[in-house]
Scaffold this motif. Structure first.
Motif, short mmCIF file in Angstrom:
data_model
loop_
_atom_site.label_atom_id
_atom_site.label_comp_id
_atom_site.label_asym_id
_atom_site.label_seq_id
_atom_site.Cartn_x
_atom_site.Cartn_y
_atom_site.Cartn_z
N PHE A 94 48.93 27.73 74.44
CA PHE A 94 47.74 27.48 73.62
C PHE A 94 48.02 27.73 72.14
O PHE A 94 47.64 26.93 71.27
CB PHE A 94 46.59 28.36 74.10
CG PHE A 94 45.36 28.27 73.26
CD1 PHE A 94 44.50 27.20 73.39
CD2 PHE A 94 45.07 29.26 72.33
CE1 PHE A 94 43.35 27.10 72.60
CE2 PHE A 94 43.93 29.17 71.54
CZ PHE A 94 43.07 28.09 71.67
N CYS A 95 48.70 28.84 71.84
CA CYS A 95 48.99 29.16 70.44
C CYS A 95 49.92 28.13 69.81
O CYS A 95 49.76 27.76 68.64
CB CYS A 95 49.61 30.56 70.35
SG CYS A 95 48.47 31.90 70.76
N ALA A 96 50.91 27.66 70.57
CA ALA A 96 51.82 26.65 70.04
C ALA A 96 51.09 25.35 69.74
O ALA A 96 51.30 24.72 68.69
CB ALA A 96 52.96 26.41 71.03
N SER A 97 50.23 24.93 70.63
CA SER A 97 49.48 23.69 70.42
C SER A 97 48.54 23.81 69.23
O SER A 97 48.40 22.89 68.42
CB SER A 97 48.70 23.33 71.68
OG SER A 97 49.57 23.18 72.79
N SER A 100 55.50 31.50 69.98
CA SER A 100 54.95 30.16 70.23
C SER A 100 54.22 29.62 69.02
O SER A 100 54.30 28.41 68.72
CB SER A 100 54.01 30.22 71.44
OG SER A 100 54.70 30.65 72.59
N ALA A 101 53.48 30.47 68.32
CA ALA A 101 52.80 30.02 67.11
C ALA A 101 53.80 29.56 66.05
O ALA A 101 53.60 28.54 65.38
CB ALA A 101 51.91 31.14 66.57
N MET A 102 54.89 30.29 65.90
CA MET A 102 55.92 29.89 64.95
C MET A 102 56.54 28.56 65.33
O MET A 102 56.69 27.65 64.48
CB MET A 102 57.00 30.97 64.88
CG MET A 102 58.21 30.58 64.03
SD MET A 102 57.79 30.33 62.30
CE MET A 102 57.48 32.02 61.79
N ALA A 120 63.52 21.65 66.70
CA ALA A 120 63.57 22.72 65.70
C ALA A 120 62.54 23.81 66.01
O ALA A 120 62.84 25.01 65.95
CB ALA A 120 63.31 22.13 64.32
N GLY A 121 61.32 23.38 66.36
CA GLY A 121 60.31 24.37 66.70
C GLY A 121 60.65 25.15 67.96
O GLY A 121 60.45 26.37 68.03
N GLY A 122 61.20 24.47 68.98
CA GLY A 122 61.59 25.17 70.20
C GLY A 122 62.71 26.16 69.97
O GLY A 122 62.69 27.28 70.52
N ALA A 123 63.71 25.78 69.15
CA ALA A 123 64.81 26.70 68.86
C ALA A 123 64.32 27.93 68.10
O ALA A 123 64.72 29.06 68.38
CB ALA A 123 65.89 25.97 68.06
N ALA A 124 63.44 27.71 67.13
CA ALA A 124 62.90 28.85 66.37
C ALA A 124 62.09 29.78 67.27
O ALA A 124 62.20 31.01 67.19
CB ALA A 124 62.05 28.33 65.22
N ASP A 134 49.77 16.05 67.30
CA ASP A 134 50.18 17.39 66.86
C ASP A 134 50.09 18.40 68.00
O ASP A 134 50.97 19.26 68.17
CB ASP A 134 49.30 17.84 65.69
CG ASP A 134 49.66 17.13 64.39
OD1 ASP A 134 50.82 16.70 64.27
OD2 ASP A 134 48.78 17.00 63.51
N THR A 135 49.01 18.32 68.77
CA THR A 135 48.87 19.22 69.93
C THR A 135 50.01 19.01 70.92
O THR A 135 50.57 19.97 71.45
CB THR A 135 47.52 18.99 70.62
OG1 THR A 135 46.46 19.16 69.68
CG2 THR A 135 47.33 19.96 71.76
N ALA A 136 50.35 17.76 71.17
CA ALA A 136 51.45 17.47 72.09
C ALA A 136 52.77 17.98 71.54
O ALA A 136 53.62 18.50 72.30
CB ALA A 136 51.53 15.97 72.36
N HIS A 137 52.99 17.86 70.25
CA HIS A 137 54.24 18.37 69.66
C HIS A 137 54.34 19.89 69.81
O HIS A 137 55.41 20.42 70.10
CB HIS A 137 54.31 17.98 68.18
CG HIS A 137 54.85 16.60 67.96
ND1 HIS A 137 54.21 15.47 68.38
CD2 HIS A 137 56.00 16.18 67.36
CE1 HIS A 137 54.92 14.41 68.05
NE2 HIS A 137 56.02 14.80 67.43
N GLY A 138 53.22 20.57 69.60
CA GLY A 138 53.25 22.02 69.78
C GLY A 138 53.52 22.41 71.21
O GLY A 138 54.29 23.35 71.48
N PHE A 139 52.90 21.70 72.15
CA PHE A 139 53.11 21.99 73.57
C PHE A 139 54.57 21.72 73.97
O PHE A 139 55.17 22.50 74.71
CB PHE A 139 52.16 21.16 74.41
CG PHE A 139 52.29 21.42 75.88
CD1 PHE A 139 51.67 22.52 76.46
CD2 PHE A 139 53.03 20.58 76.69
CE1 PHE A 139 51.80 22.78 77.83
CE2 PHE A 139 53.16 20.82 78.05
CZ PHE A 139 52.54 21.92 78.63
N LEU A 140 55.14 20.62 73.50
CA LEU A 140 56.53 20.31 73.84
C LEU A 140 57.49 21.32 73.22
O LEU A 140 58.50 21.70 73.84
CB LEU A 140 56.87 18.89 73.36
CG LEU A 140 56.19 17.76 74.13
CD1 LEU A 140 56.51 16.41 73.49
CD2 LEU A 140 56.62 17.78 75.59
N ALA A 141 57.19 21.78 72.01
CA ALA A 141 58.02 22.81 71.40
C ALA A 141 57.97 24.10 72.21
O ALA A 141 58.99 24.77 72.41
CB ALA A 141 57.57 23.07 69.97
#
Length: 320
Positions: free
Chosen positions: A305-308, A93-95, A40-44, A119-126
């Protein structure tokens, strides 16, 4: 032979469930990655990147004017493009990271530092999913940026080859036609005796004269185009072309040969200038391609970095 499990007092009480430890083990064996939240985060993030890139293209094209001294310069346009790509990566990426952290499941048995890492890993994967999706949609753009450096070398070779052959050629001698025409220009200071002798000659059919003129022009053009412009013109060619020029202009043989030599030197200078311009343009394209690739790399790192970081904020709010 299997022995029955001994029952204690608590296990025999009504409504009491025996805790054999299977529930706790099954909870710990659950996956720590919430792929639904990551998708969901990657698609957004990919959708927001596409929207912002389209907006940037529209703003960039509206700032370019076809009129001279109007609109932004190439340097300003390049700098604004780099800034816009960075802003696009930061926002998108932040979104995506925030959504990935906010939508993931709640880990009840994880320590605080483990939750922060997940959480950091989830942001990076997104961010990774978003980057791959955006690259798949914008394959031609990425290819043009990366392939620009490879095409620079081919531009140098092509420009040098075109310049060495006298640029474009056609039936009239191509770019050499100008230099051929300068050879046949009449000298106003030619001696009067030659002009007087030419005036006493009986008139000749104009059609025959035109045929001879065209034949001489084509011949001289072939001689100049066949010669290697990086070397001096052979002496026999200089002598023969000088004879044709002397017949047409009334110059002496020596003066005609000197004109041929000077004209050929001007043609060589023109070729060298064209080759230098081609090399300069290719070098500028190579540098622009390298700069664009480096700034694209920097913007992608900023996006990761911003996504993580945003995912940690989203996860913190999820657990609050």
């Amino acid at each position: 032979m299997a022995f029955p499990t001994p029952l204690n007092v608590e296990s025999t009480q009504p409504g009491r469930v025996v805790n054999s430890g299977h529930g706790k083990g099954s909870k710990r064996s659950a996956s720590a990655v919430s792929w639904g939240a990551i998708a969901a985060g990657g698609a957004a993030a990919a959708a927001l990147s596409l929207i912002l890139l389209i907006l940037g293209v529209g703003l960039g094209l509206s700032s370019v004017s076809p009129w001279t001294h109007a609109g932004v310069t190439a340097t300003t346009l390049g700098a604004s493009t780099i800034v816009w790509l960075t802003i696009t990566q930061l926002l998108a990426s932040a979104m995506g990271g925030y959504l990935a952290g906010r939508l993931r499941t709640k880990w009840l048995d994880a320590q605080a530092d483990e939750v922060y890492f997940r959480d950091t890993a989830h942001g990076f994967l997104a961010w990774a999913v978003s980057s791959l999706a955006t690259a798949a949609l914008l394959t031609s753009v990425i290819g043009s940026i990366v392939g620009g450096g490879l095409q620079a070398g081919a531009t140098v070779a092509g420009g040098a080859a075109v310049a060495a052959t006298g640029l474009a050629q056609d039936d009239d001698g191509g770019s050499m036609a100008y230099f051929v025409d300068t050879l046949f220009r009449r000298d106003p200071n030619a001696n009067a005796s030659s002009n007087a002798a030419a005036a006493n000659v009986a008139p000749v059919d104009a059609a025959i004269t035109d045929i001879g003129t065209d034949r001489d022009t084509a011949e001289i053009a072939r001689i100049l185009m066949f010669s290697n412009l990086s070397e001096p013109l052979p002496e026999d060619d200089v002598r023969h072309v000088g004879q044709l020029v002397a017949q047409r202009t009334g110059l002496s043989q020596q003066a005609a040969q000197q004109r041929v030599t000077d004209t050929y030197a001007r043609a060589q200078s023109r070729v060298r200038e064209a080759e230098t311009d081609a090399r300069a343009a290719a070098d500028a394209a190579r540098k622009a391609s390298a700069t664009a690739a480096l700034w694209l790399f920097v913007s992608l790192l900023i996006g990761a970095f911003c996504a993580s970081l945003a995912a940690t904020f989203g996860g913190r709010q999820r657990d609050a």
